[in-house]
Design a protein around this motif. Structure first.
Motif, short mmCIF file in Angstrom:
data_model
loop_
_atom_site.label_atom_id
_atom_site.label_comp_id
_atom_site.label_asym_id
_atom_site.label_seq_id
_atom_site.Cartn_x
_atom_site.Cartn_y
_atom_site.Cartn_z
N PRO A 254 9.61 40.83 18.87
CA PRO A 254 10.68 41.55 19.57
C PRO A 254 10.54 41.52 21.09
CG PRO A 254 9.16 43.08 18.48
CD PRO A 254 8.84 41.72 17.98
N ASP A 255 9.32 41.43 21.60
CA ASP A 255 9.13 41.38 23.04
C ASP A 255 9.71 40.11 23.65
OD1 ASP A 255 7.84 43.78 22.89
OD2 ASP A 255 5.81 42.95 23.01
N ASN A 256 9.91 39.08 22.81
CA ASN A 256 10.47 37.82 23.30
C ASN A 256 11.99 37.78 23.23
OD1 ASN A 256 7.93 36.87 23.79
ND2 ASN A 256 7.81 35.55 21.99
N ALA A 257 12.61 38.81 22.66
CA ALA A 257 14.05 38.79 22.43
C ALA A 257 14.76 39.70 23.43
CB ALA A 257 14.36 39.22 21.00
N VAL A 258 15.28 39.12 24.51
CA VAL A 258 15.96 39.88 25.55
C VAL A 258 17.32 40.37 25.08
CG1 VAL A 258 17.08 39.66 27.80
CG2 VAL A 258 14.73 38.87 27.50
N GLY A 259 18.05 39.49 24.39
CA GLY A 259 19.39 39.83 23.96
C GLY A 259 19.95 38.74 23.08
N GLN A 260 21.22 38.88 22.68
CA GLN A 260 21.87 37.90 21.83
C GLN A 260 23.15 37.40 22.49
OE1 GLN A 260 22.55 40.12 18.19
NE2 GLN A 260 24.40 41.11 18.97
N TYR A 261 23.48 36.13 22.22
CA TYR A 261 24.71 35.52 22.72
C TYR A 261 25.56 35.16 21.51
CZ TYR A 261 27.84 32.50 25.43
OH TYR A 261 28.94 31.94 26.04
N ARG A 262 26.72 35.80 21.39
CA ARG A 262 27.60 35.56 20.25
C ARG A 262 28.94 35.00 20.72
NH1 ARG A 262 28.10 40.63 16.50
NH2 ARG A 262 28.54 41.72 18.47
N MET A 263 29.42 34.00 20.00
CA MET A 263 30.73 33.42 20.30
C MET A 263 31.79 34.13 19.47
SD MET A 263 29.48 29.42 20.28
CE MET A 263 31.15 28.80 20.38
N GLU A 264 33.05 33.85 19.77
CA GLU A 264 34.16 34.42 19.02
C GLU A 264 34.04 34.04 17.55
OE1 GLU A 264 39.08 34.44 19.00
OE2 GLU A 264 37.97 33.42 20.61
N GLY A 265 34.22 35.01 16.66
CA GLY A 265 34.16 34.75 15.23
C GLY A 265 32.76 34.85 14.64
N CYS A 266 31.78 35.21 15.44
CA CYS A 266 30.41 35.32 14.94
C CYS A 266 30.33 36.47 13.94
CB CYS A 266 29.43 35.54 16.09
SG CYS A 266 27.71 35.63 15.56
N GLY A 267 29.77 36.19 12.77
CA GLY A 267 29.62 37.22 11.74
C GLY A 267 28.24 37.81 11.66
N ALA A 268 27.37 37.49 12.60
CA ALA A 268 26.00 38.00 12.61
C ALA A 268 25.79 38.93 13.79
CB ALA A 268 25.00 36.85 12.68
N ASP A 269 24.90 39.89 13.61
CA ASP A 269 24.59 40.84 14.68
C ASP A 269 23.15 41.31 14.47
OD1 ASP A 269 24.41 42.80 16.60
OD2 ASP A 269 26.18 43.91 15.95
N LEU A 270 22.30 41.04 15.44
CA LEU A 270 20.89 41.43 15.34
C LEU A 270 20.64 42.85 15.82
CD1 LEU A 270 19.18 38.19 16.75
CD2 LEU A 270 19.78 38.72 14.38
N GLY A 271 21.68 43.48 16.36
CA GLY A 271 21.49 44.80 16.94
C GLY A 271 20.91 44.76 18.34
N LEU A 272 20.82 43.56 18.92
CA LEU A 272 20.36 43.40 20.29
C LEU A 272 21.56 43.52 21.24
CD1 LEU A 272 17.97 40.33 19.84
CD2 LEU A 272 17.30 42.73 20.15
N THR A 273 21.29 43.65 22.51
CA THR A 273 22.36 43.72 23.51
C THR A 273 23.09 42.39 23.60
OG1 THR A 273 21.09 45.32 24.80
CG2 THR A 273 22.90 44.19 25.92
#
Length: 334
Positions: free
Chosen positions: A30-49
């Motif tokens: 988790p310390d390596n995960a700053v955030g997530q980049y999602r495109m339009e229509g993305c059906g996944a969400d890690l709960g990150l910013t």
């Protein structure tokens, strides 16, 4: 070395399971995960910013990691636009896809122009031997699944963490893109030439202390017609002393194969054990790992109790409830 921390690219992943690479990094590093980049229509969400490239750069991210494992492992034209922009914004790129970053001329050209690095973790970097089947010292545990993506890697990571917590000798041996990105080392098994796959697993799990356990990251499924070959290489090359059966009970059919149903745990036990005893006649099935993430707590616990009664083996969701039962089973056969 891949620079950390990461911005995890989810792209247009259709569901949570398709983003399993990013999910693994988020859960185990988790310390390596700053955030997530999602495109339009993305059906996944890690709960990150959710971040754009500029925001992620300001937050300290150094590498954009493709966290999606799509069928065929391809880079789409839509993804390519984001990857080019990421290089121009000063990110390195890292990917475990079969579609290599280094094989995309436009990405290579932009990386060279901007002084950025492209990291393909699904590239074998060792001349692996052909398997010889010679018995090795030390102990080895392998999770085998009723299907792909049922939690085999999480099982191995959880068991390794529990053994280390107890002061026991243990190592997690990565064999896929997610495991390699988590640990920084391993064998990209499904990218190894077929004749050398079992040999690469032998290389990955060499002689060790008699009381040391290697937890080998599982891949594929013997019952999945697309990916059964990689499972066979792990079973014979790994020469496991112990097998863990891994299962996800809410699936309607095999992952990506709507015309195929998952086998029963009994079928998995009988098939995998017979094949494992070709290379290690002393191999035992010692426990069951159930991925209960889509089940409420009461239903999950009831299901685990039912499986234990039916199979006569300890059963748990090691990520949700801990790997203690499974480690106890290993210690009992040491």
């Amino acid at each position: 070395m891949i620079k950390t921390p990461y911005l995890l690219f989810l792209g247009d992943a259709p569901d949570q399971l398709a983003a399993k690479v990013a999910q693994g990094i988020k859960d185990w590093r988790p310390d390596n995960a700053v955030g997530q980049y999602r495109m339009e229509g993305c059906g996944a969400d890690l709960g990150l910013t959710d971040m754009n490239l500029v925001e992620a750069k300001e937050a300290g991210a150094k590498t954009l990691v493709i966290g999606v494992a799509n069928r065929g492992g391809v880079i789409s034209a839509e993804w390519k636009k984001v990857l080019v922009m990421a290089l121009e914004e000063g990110f390195d790129l890292a990917s475990g896809l079969h579609n290599l970053l280094r094989d995309e001329p436009d990405l290579v050209a932009v990386a060279e122009a901007t002084g950025r690095e492209l990291h393909d973790v699904r590239i074998p970097e060792v001349d692996y031997p052909i398997a010889n089947g010679v018995k090795r010292k030390g102990k080895r545990c392998l999770a085998v699944g009723t299907d792909c993506s049922v939690g085999k890697m999480y099982t191995a990571l959880c068991m390794d963490a529990e053994m280390k917590k107890r002061g026991l000798k243990s190592s997690f041996r990565a064999t896929g893109q997610t495991g390699i990105l988590i640990t920084g080392d391993g064998v990209p098994l499904d990218a190894v030439i077929a004749d050398f796959m079992a040999g690469s697993v032998e290389w990955l799990t060499p002689d060790n202390d008699d009381d040391h356990w290697d937890h080998i990251e599982g891949q594929g499924s013997l019952f999945h017609v697309s990916y059964s070959g990689v499972t066979m290489a792990l079973i014979h090359g790994g020469q496991p002393d112990a097998l863990i059966l891994a299962h996800e009970p809410t699936r309607a059919h095999m992952r990506g194969l709507p015309d195929y149903q998952q086998p029963s745990l009994q079928e998995l036990r009988d098939t995998a054990l017979a094949l494992a005893r070709v290379a290690n006649p002393d191999c035992q099935v010692v426990g069951i790992s159930v991925n209960t993430q889509h089940m409420p707590d009461d239903a999950a616990r009831a299901y685990l109790a039912e499986v234990e009664a039916e199979m006569g083996l300890p059963a748990t969701d090691p990520f949700r409830y801990g790997a203690g039962k499974l480690v106890d089973a290993l210690v009992a056969i040491t």
